[in-house]
Design a protein around this motif. Structure first.
Motif, PDB file in Angstrom:
ATOM      1  N   ASN A   1       1.340  11.293  -3.147  1.00 40.34           N
ATOM      2  CA  ASN A   1       2.694  10.620  -3.921  1.00 40.34           C
ATOM      3  C   ASN A   1       3.828  11.114  -3.122  1.00 40.34           C
ATOM      4  O   ASN A   1       4.948  11.391  -3.795  1.00 40.34           O
ATOM      5  CB  ASN A   1       2.787  11.085  -5.376  1.00 40.34           C
TER       6      ASN A   1
ATOM      7  N   GLY B   1      -0.911   5.020   0.462  1.00 38.86           N
ATOM      8  CA  GLY B   1       0.219   5.199  -0.439  1.00 38.86           C
ATOM      9  C   GLY B   1       0.672   6.611  -0.646  1.00 38.86           C
ATOM     10  O   GLY B   1       1.597   6.864  -1.358  1.00 38.86           O
TER      11      GLY B   1
ATOM     12  N   GLU C   1      -4.481   8.641 -11.321  1.00 36.91           N
ATOM     13  CA  GLU C   1      -4.321   7.934 -12.424  1.00 36.91           C
ATOM     14  C   GLU C   1      -5.568   6.819 -12.271  1.00 36.91           C
ATOM     15  O   GLU C   1      -6.314   6.518 -13.425  1.00 36.91           O
ATOM     16  CB  GLU C   1      -3.194   6.878 -12.726  1.00 36.91           C
ATOM     17  N   GLU C   2      -5.749   6.554 -11.250  1.00 38.51           N
ATOM     18  CA  GLU C   2      -6.854   5.343 -10.803  1.00 38.51           C
ATOM     19  C   GLU C   2      -7.754   5.549 -11.578  1.00 38.51           C
ATOM     20  O   GLU C   2      -8.818   4.492 -11.860  1.00 38.51           O
ATOM     21  CB  GLU C   2      -6.739   5.174  -9.329  1.00 38.51           C
ATOM     22  N   VAL C   3      -8.385   6.611 -11.501  1.00 41.17           N
ATOM     23  CA  VAL C   3      -9.929   6.827 -11.739  1.00 41.17           C
ATOM     24  C   VAL C   3      -9.883   7.873 -13.137  1.00 41.17           C
ATOM     25  O   VAL C   3     -11.105   8.395 -13.667  1.00 41.17           O
ATOM     26  CB  VAL C   3     -10.720   7.185 -10.906  1.00 41.17           C
ATOM     27  N   ALA C   4      -8.658   7.959 -13.765  1.00 42.37           N
ATOM     28  CA  ALA C   4      -8.507   9.217 -14.558  1.00 42.37           C
ATOM     29  C   ALA C   4      -9.621   8.807 -15.990  1.00 42.37           C
ATOM     30  O   ALA C   4     -10.421   9.759 -16.466  1.00 42.37           O
ATOM     31  CB  ALA C   4      -7.570   9.212 -15.427  1.00 42.37           C
ATOM     32  N   ALA C   5      -9.950   7.547 -16.083  1.00 43.91           N
ATOM     33  CA  ALA C   5     -10.712   7.459 -17.254  1.00 43.91           C
ATOM     34  C   ALA C   5     -12.212   7.185 -17.161  1.00 43.91           C
ATOM     35  O   ALA C   5     -13.092   7.154 -17.910  1.00 43.91           O
ATOM     36  CB  ALA C   5     -10.401   5.981 -18.087  1.00 43.91           C
ATOM     37  N   THR C   6     -12.601   7.447 -15.917  1.00 43.18           N
ATOM     38  CA  THR C   6     -14.251   7.332 -15.559  1.00 43.18           C
ATOM     39  C   THR C   6     -14.584   8.825 -16.031  1.00 43.18           C
ATOM     40  O   THR C   6     -15.769   8.893 -16.025  1.00 43.18           O
ATOM     41  CB  THR C   6     -14.479   7.452 -14.045  1.00 43.18           C
TER      42      THR C   6
ATOM     43  N   VAL D   1      10.658   3.480  -5.697  1.00 46.09           N
ATOM     44  CA  VAL D   1       9.494   4.284  -5.136  1.00 46.09           C
ATOM     45  C   VAL D   1      10.154   5.682  -4.148  1.00 46.09           C
ATOM     46  O   VAL D   1      11.184   5.181  -3.536  1.00 46.09           O
ATOM     47  CB  VAL D   1       8.729   3.585  -4.318  1.00 46.09           C
TER      48      VAL D   1
ATOM     49  N   LYS E   1     -11.801  -3.208  -7.094  1.00 49.14           N
ATOM     50  CA  LYS E   1     -12.570  -3.170  -8.485  1.00 49.14           C
ATOM     51  C   LYS E   1     -12.714  -4.337  -9.198  1.00 49.14           C
ATOM     52  O   LYS E   1     -13.545  -4.618  -9.957  1.00 49.14           O
ATOM     53  CB  LYS E   1     -11.615  -2.013  -9.136  1.00 49.14           C
TER      54      LYS E   1
ATOM     55  N   GLU F   1      -4.279   9.894   0.821  1.00 41.60           N
ATOM     56  CA  GLU F   1      -4.620   8.601   0.607  1.00 41.60           C
ATOM     57  C   GLU F   1      -3.643   7.627   0.900  1.00 41.60           C
ATOM     58  O   GLU F   1      -2.645   7.675   1.142  1.00 41.60           O
ATOM     59  CB  GLU F   1      -4.695   8.635  -1.039  1.00 41.60           C
TER      60      GLU F   1
ATOM     61  N   SER G   1      -3.129  -2.972  -5.783  1.00 42.66           N
ATOM     62  CA  SER G   1      -3.336  -2.148  -4.617  1.00 42.66           C
ATOM     63  C   SER G   1      -4.874  -2.652  -4.119  1.00 42.66           C
ATOM     64  O   SER G   1      -5.649  -3.311  -4.897  1.00 42.66           O
ATOM     65  CB  SER G   1      -3.206  -0.841  -4.863  1.00 42.66           C
TER      66      SER G   1
ATOM     67  N   SER H   1       1.033   1.024  -4.385  1.00 40.26           N
ATOM     68  CA  SER H   1      -0.206   1.273  -5.137  1.00 40.26           C
ATOM     69  C   SER H   1      -0.140   2.205  -6.243  1.00 40.26           C
ATOM     70  O   SER H   1       0.770   3.320  -5.938  1.00 40.26           O
ATOM     71  CB  SER H   1      -1.202   1.529  -4.183  1.00 40.26           C
ATOM     72  N   SER H   2      -0.873   2.166  -7.113  1.00 36.85           N
ATOM     73  CA  SER H   2      -0.647   3.309  -8.195  1.00 36.85           C
ATOM     74  C   SER H   2      -1.275   4.597  -7.796  1.00 36.85           C
ATOM     75  O   SER H   2      -2.039   4.657  -6.936  1.00 36.85           O
ATOM     76  CB  SER H   2      -1.221   2.978  -9.621  1.00 36.85           C
ATOM     77  N   PRO H   3      -0.642   5.890  -8.244  1.00 40.50           N
ATOM     78  CA  PRO H   3      -1.045   6.902  -7.766  1.00 40.50           C
ATOM     79  C   PRO H   3      -2.707   6.985  -8.201  1.00 40.50           C
ATOM     80  O   PRO H   3      -3.127   6.754  -9.030  1.00 40.50           O
ATOM     81  CB  PRO H   3      -0.252   8.059  -8.566  1.00 40.50           C
ATOM     82  N   PRO H   4      -3.289   7.604  -7.125  1.00 43.04           N
ATOM     83  CA  PRO H   4      -5.054   7.492  -7.087  1.00 43.04           C
ATOM     84  C   PRO H   4      -5.489   8.455  -8.351  1.00 43.04           C
ATOM     85  O   PRO H   4      -6.341   8.191  -8.971  1.00 43.04           O
ATOM     86  CB  PRO H   4      -5.378   8.292  -5.753  1.00 43.04           C
TER      87      PRO H   4
ATOM     88  N   ASN I   1     -11.566  -0.302 -15.286  1.00 43.01           N
ATOM     89  CA  ASN I   1     -10.518   0.609 -14.961  1.00 43.01           C
ATOM     90  C   ASN I   1      -9.694  -0.222 -13.838  1.00 43.01           C
ATOM     91  O   ASN I   1      -9.398   0.626 -12.955  1.00 43.01           O
ATOM     92  CB  ASN I   1     -11.091   1.790 -14.404  1.00 43.01           C
TER      93      ASN I   1
ATOM     94  N   ASP J   1      -9.015   3.862  -1.661  1.00 40.45           N
ATOM     95  CA  ASP J   1      -8.574   5.295  -1.907  1.00 40.45           C
ATOM     96  C   ASP J   1      -9.964   6.250  -2.437  1.00 40.45           C
ATOM     97  O   ASP J   1     -10.882   5.598  -2.661  1.00 40.45           O
ATOM     98  CB  ASP J   1      -7.782   5.653  -2.984  1.00 40.45           C
TER      99      ASP J   1
ATOM    100  N   ASN K   1       0.676  -1.224   0.003  1.00 38.02           N
ATOM    101  CA  ASN K   1       0.115   0.048   0.000  1.00 38.02           C
ATOM    102  C   ASN K   1       0.899   1.150  -0.001  1.00 38.02           C
ATOM    103  O   ASN K   1       0.545   2.318  -0.783  1.00 38.02           O
ATOM    104  CB  ASN K   1      -1.009   0.215   1.174  1.00 38.02           C
ATOM    105  N   GLU K   2       1.909   1.382   0.888  1.00 37.09           N
ATOM    106  CA  GLU K   2       2.536   2.582   1.128  1.00 37.09           C
ATOM    107  C   GLU K   2       3.249   3.111  -0.124  1.00 37.09           C
ATOM    108  O   GLU K   2       3.311   4.361  -0.295  1.00 37.09           O
ATOM    109  CB  GLU K   2       3.528   2.536   2.399  1.00 37.09           C
ATOM    110  N   SER K   3       3.683   2.139  -0.745  1.00 38.93           N
ATOM    111  CA  SER K   3       4.689   2.622  -1.901  1.00 38.93           C
ATOM    112  C   SER K   3       4.439   1.989  -3.388  1.00 38.93           C
ATOM    113  O   SER K   3       4.744   2.460  -4.484  1.00 38.93           O
ATOM    114  CB  SER K   3       6.060   2.389  -1.644  1.00 38.93           C
TER     115      SER K   3
ATOM    116  N   LYS L   1      -6.461  -1.193 -12.689  1.00 38.31           N
ATOM    117  CA  LYS L   1      -4.908  -0.952 -12.765  1.00 38.31           C
ATOM    118  C   LYS L   1      -4.195  -2.159 -12.760  1.00 38.31           C
ATOM    119  O   LYS L   1      -3.845  -2.564 -11.361  1.00 38.31           O
ATOM    120  CB  LYS L   1      -4.328   0.300 -11.996  1.00 38.31           C
TER     121      LYS L   1
END
Lengths: 376, 512
Positions: B220, B45, A371-376, B22, B415, B43, B409, A366-369, B395, B439, A362-364, B397
């Motif tokens: 981040n 991370g 981006e995570e929902v960018a396409a919605t 990272v 999801k 969030e 994650s 997971s992808s940046p949030p 979506n 998140d 989790n801390e390092s 990832k």
């Protein structure tokens, strides 16, 4: 890194085992190098010896492939011995009952009877585990003992060769079974019979089952996480029974091949627990572990263990060392290999822990949030 | 207790911490003064935990310095941190349930009468601390007899007993009811006025706004904002945290609910311990509506969900119908065949198999259907294209379809589970804690998907301990207390206050 470790550790284990064997040979006054040469020649020295090794490997391949199936479902089957016997007995009875059938029908029939016999003997602890929470390690071991005694009874009394009674020798063995059921020799002048390709095909089949069929998918799902499997609607109890029944049926097939691929063409024991199986039900577990619980890797792994047995027998004859040395060597290799898989797991766990420490969950990672929902 | 307010209690300057590949903390500054509640918002991370682990001596920073009361220090270990007055209240309590409060406090400290114990002395000090900060804890009581909120106060006493001046509170309100949160904030106020420095970690924006003096937002690994509740409202904080506009109140088109799809009558369920967890529960969920189940954890919600999902049996005479099919005690397959989709509470235990690939998990339920298997063989082509479609549509990832699921994650795994469960267009959706530990961005997406299912005519039952979540998406909220539904509130009439009282078992006409 991890892959390299998994490859190197068993090699080191084998080397260590041979070092121990060398010390024992020295203690017996034999030259270890001559000893190892004799073992090699005995196992792999000629077409004849290679074939003998292959025949020796057959029950190990089958038991090992079966073990791979059950272990993938997180079911620990120690009952190979009993399942081999159950399969052998049912196939023997089948051949006794229908001796006149033509080979083209009788051979598949006795092999099938082996599958069924072993399958039933495997399903019993499966049902006990799934519906009564009986530990399968205990129940499969206990059923080994039951099977051995049942076999001793059958071969001493109902199925005994009438000739043995006539002569009064009373060796626990059946009469010579129908030649129509004999597994044909495929390389003339050697013992290489139909059992070898059947065993290889069964191992390939086990691989297919695990990774290409819905049943195998369910078995692996249950093996990884019974809770998630159950929540997804997978019948966990039935899968446990299937895993043990399938595992047992492959062992049972080995039993049938032991009978109908034997030189005497009969089922015979010496009354001891390993008298009929030659401990294949246990050695098959080792072959499977050595093969990483993968049915296909079990094939070469079992072949090496088969070579160990034929090689040790040859060593005994050439150097006049005691017969017990063969069993001892086998035991040493088993101990080293089994503990090596433990070492490998330990190293693997350490490597994994180190990775997780460097990348805390989790801390390092997971992808940046954003981006995570960018396409919605 | 004169504190020089010019010198901050804690200064962390330019803290940088790298893990392979990272950058967990990138030149992070954090300044906490005595008598201040400083919120660390971000969030999963974002780097909050890394920063706090550095402060507590669990990690060493690659760059940057830490000053405590103006003096540069190197926090080499947690015991160094404790001896310098830094205390940490973990999310998961570190208490021995069979010991008394005083014994728990005394654990790990040196007795004043060494080698004998000094429990009477400890008890007296615990009472003093308890009184001073309004904690109301009896030192002689065994911890297992205490409620969750009280256990948390024992943790605070432990830190104060060790003379902590600076306290780190890691998501302390996650386990509390709204009323308990109010009490908890009262305690924080007491500590604030006695000159303690408090670092409050949370992503519940409402609480952050209510209690904070200062807010530092991380994203981040970087500080993306420094503000106060007076300058920023919830919406602005969410934007700072996520890095783009987020909708805290999703669009919920008006829909006239249809027939009842999920009908529960006289449901009585035993817990694992044999006590009555659900005690005569009736509930209807209609097509095109979202019913929320609120309640403090442990009031029968888990058992209720498991019975509906076919994972737990109920007492004779209980009835749960999914689209008219009786599902009690029939196993998960029947519930699913009746039209149920189930998003379980424990996503890594019940929802997905960590060692399976993304693709395997996506067909965990339907692998045996004609679409994915034919003549006893899995159809990998179909499975792959279906998985790809779901990964794209929902979506998720992931580096690929063959990636091991446990490496994703939490939000992405959730999801993935949602994708699998919603793919077949269920008529009844049961989701337990659908956004716990997820998140804000992913939570927003998950809410939108549940609302979309409602729009498509599904009946949705959402079990959640997060009242804000239920207030945002539900049409009706049923509150569970001690295994019963103590009341059902239409969303127009639902307020945090009434729901909070009901969660504590207080409802008009039904004294607790």
């Amino acid at each position: 890194m991890h892959r390299l470790v998994s490859a190197v550790i068993p090699m080191l284990a084998a080397l260590a085992a041979f070092a121990c064997a060398a010390i024992i040979l020295l203690a017996l006054g034999a030259n270890p190098f001559e000893g190892f040469r004799a073992m090699y020649t005995g196992a792999f020295g000629s077409v004849d010896r290679l074939s003998a090794t292959a025949v020796r490997a057959v029950p190990l391949v089958l038991v090992g492939a079966g073990i791979s199936i059950s272990f993938r479902a997180s079911v620990i089957n120690i009952g190979g011995e009993g399942q081999i016997i159950a399969g052998a007995l049912l196939s023997t009875v089948t051949a006794l009952a229908l001796p006149g059938l033509p080979p083209i029908i009788l051979i598949p029939l006795v092999l099938f009877a082996g599958l069924v016999g072993g399958g039933i003997w495997g399903a019993v602890p499966g049902v006990l585990k799934a519906y009564a929470s009986v530990n399968e390690i205990l129940s499969t071991i206990m059923l080994n003992i039951v099977a051995v005694q049942f076999m001793n009874y059958m071969l001493r009394s109902p199925l005994i060769d009438p000739l043995e009674i006539e002569r009064g020798t009373r060796i626990p063995q059946t009469e010579r079974l129908s030649d129509n059921a004999a597994l044909p020799t495929l390389i003339s002048g050697t013992r290489f019979n139909l059992g070898v390709p059947v065993a290889v095909a069964a191992a390939v089949g086990a691989y297919f089952l695990l990774w290409r069929t819905p049943l195998g998918f369910r078995l692996r799902a249950v093996g990884h996480s019974p809770d998630a499997a159950r929540a997804a609607g997978i019948p966990v109890e039935r899968s446990v029974v299937s895993a043990l029944a399938l595992s047992g049926s492959l062992a049972g097939l080995a039993g049938a091949i032991l009978v109908f691929g034997s030189e005497g063409q009969r089922m015979i024991t010496d009354g001891s627990s390993a008298g009929f199986t030659g401990s294949a039900g246990f050695n098959g577990i080792v072959a499977a572990l050595f093969g990483g619980l993968h049915p296909l890797w079990t094939i070469p792994s079992a072949y090496l263990f088969g070579g160990l047995i034929t090689g040790a027998n040859h060593l005994q004859r050439v150097l006049q060392v005691p017969a017990a040395l063969a069993v001892t060597l086998n035991g040493i290799v088993v101990i080293f290999v089994v503990s090596s898989s433990k070492v490998r797991d330990r190293i693997g766990a350490i490597l994994k822990a180190r990775r997780e420490f460097d990348h805390p969950a989790n801390e390092s990672t997971s992808s940046p949030p954003a981006e995570e929902v960018a396409a919605t | 207790m004169a504190t020089d307010t010019d010198i901050p209690m804690l200064e962390m300057r330019g803290i940088t911490k790298r893990f392979p590949g990272v950058l967990a903390n990138d030149a992070v500054d954090l300044t906490v003064r005595s008598g201040e509640v400083h919120t660390l918002l971000g969030e999963n991370g974002a780097g909050k935990s890394t920063l706090m682990k550095i402060l507590f001596g669990l990690y060493q920073p690659d760059e940057g310095e830490i000053r405590l009361n103006g003096e540069a220090i190197e926090v080499e270990s947690p015991s160094f941190a404790i001896s310098h007055g830094i205390g940490m209240i973990h999310q998961h309590f570190m208490l021995v349930p069979t010991l008394t409060v005083a014994e728990n406090v005394a654990l790990g400290t040196r007795s004043t009468r060494w080698p004998l114990t000094d429990l009477p002395v400890v008890s007296r000090r615990v009472e003093e601390i308890s009184e001073k900060f309004g904690l109301a804890i009896d030192p002689s009581i065994e911890v297992w007899k205490l409620a969750v909120g009280e256990r948390q106060r024992v943790e605070i006493i432990k830190a104060l007993y060790r003379d902590a001046r600076l306290l780190v509170l890691d998501e302390p309100t996650a386990v509390l009811t709204p009323q308990e949160v109010e009490e908890f904030f009262g305690i924080l106020n007491e500590m604030r006025s006695s000159g303690h420095g408090l670092i409050f970690i949370s992503h519940k924006l409402r609480e952050v706004v209510a209690i904070s003096d200062e807010i530092t937002v991380l994203r981040n690994g970087r500080v993306t904002g420094h503000t106060t509740p007076a300058e920023s409202d919830r919406q602005q904080l969410a934007t700072m945290m996520v890095g783009r506009e987020v909708s805290l109140a999703p669009d919920r088109p008006e829909i006239e609910p249809g027939d009842s799809r999920l009908v529960i009558r006289n449901l009585v369920v035993e817990s694992d311990r044999g006590t009555t967890a659900v005690d005569g529960l009736d509930l209807d969920v209609r097509a095109g509506e979202i019913v929320g189940i609120a309640g403090v954890s442990g009031n029968g919600q888990r058992e209720l969900a498991e019975v509906i999902a076919g994972l737990r049996d109920a007492r004779a005479g209980s009835s749960v119908q999914v689209n008219g099919v009786e599902v009690v005690g029939q196993g998960a397959r029947l519930s699913r065949d009746a039209g149920l989709a189930y998003v379980p509470e424990e996503r890594m235990r019940d929802g997905a198999i960590g060692d399976f690939t993304v693709s395997e998990n996506l067909v965990l339920v339907d692998h045996g259907s004609e679409e994915f298997s034919r003549r006893g063989l899995l159809r990998f082509g179909m499975i792959r294209s279906h998985s790809q479609e779901l990964v794209d549509r929902f979506n998720v990832k992931t580096p690929g379809l063959d990636t091991t699921t446990s490496s994703l994650s939490g939000g992405n795994i959730q999801k993935l589970i949602l994708a699998r469960e919603l793919a077949s267009g269920p008529t009844v959706l049961l989701a337990a804690q659908p956004t716990r530990g997820v998140d804000i961005g992913a939570a927003e997406y998950i809410h939108a998907q549940i609302i979309e299912q409602r729009g498509a005519g599904a009946a949705a039952l959402v079990v959640s301990e997060d009242l804000d979540e239920l207030l945002a998406i539900a049409d009706r909220i049923a509150v569970m207390f001690e295994g019963r539904i103590i009341g059902i509130v239409e969303i127009e009439d639902a307020t945090r206050e009434t729901l909070g009282l009901m969660m504590a078992g207080i409802h008009e006409g039904s004294p607790a």
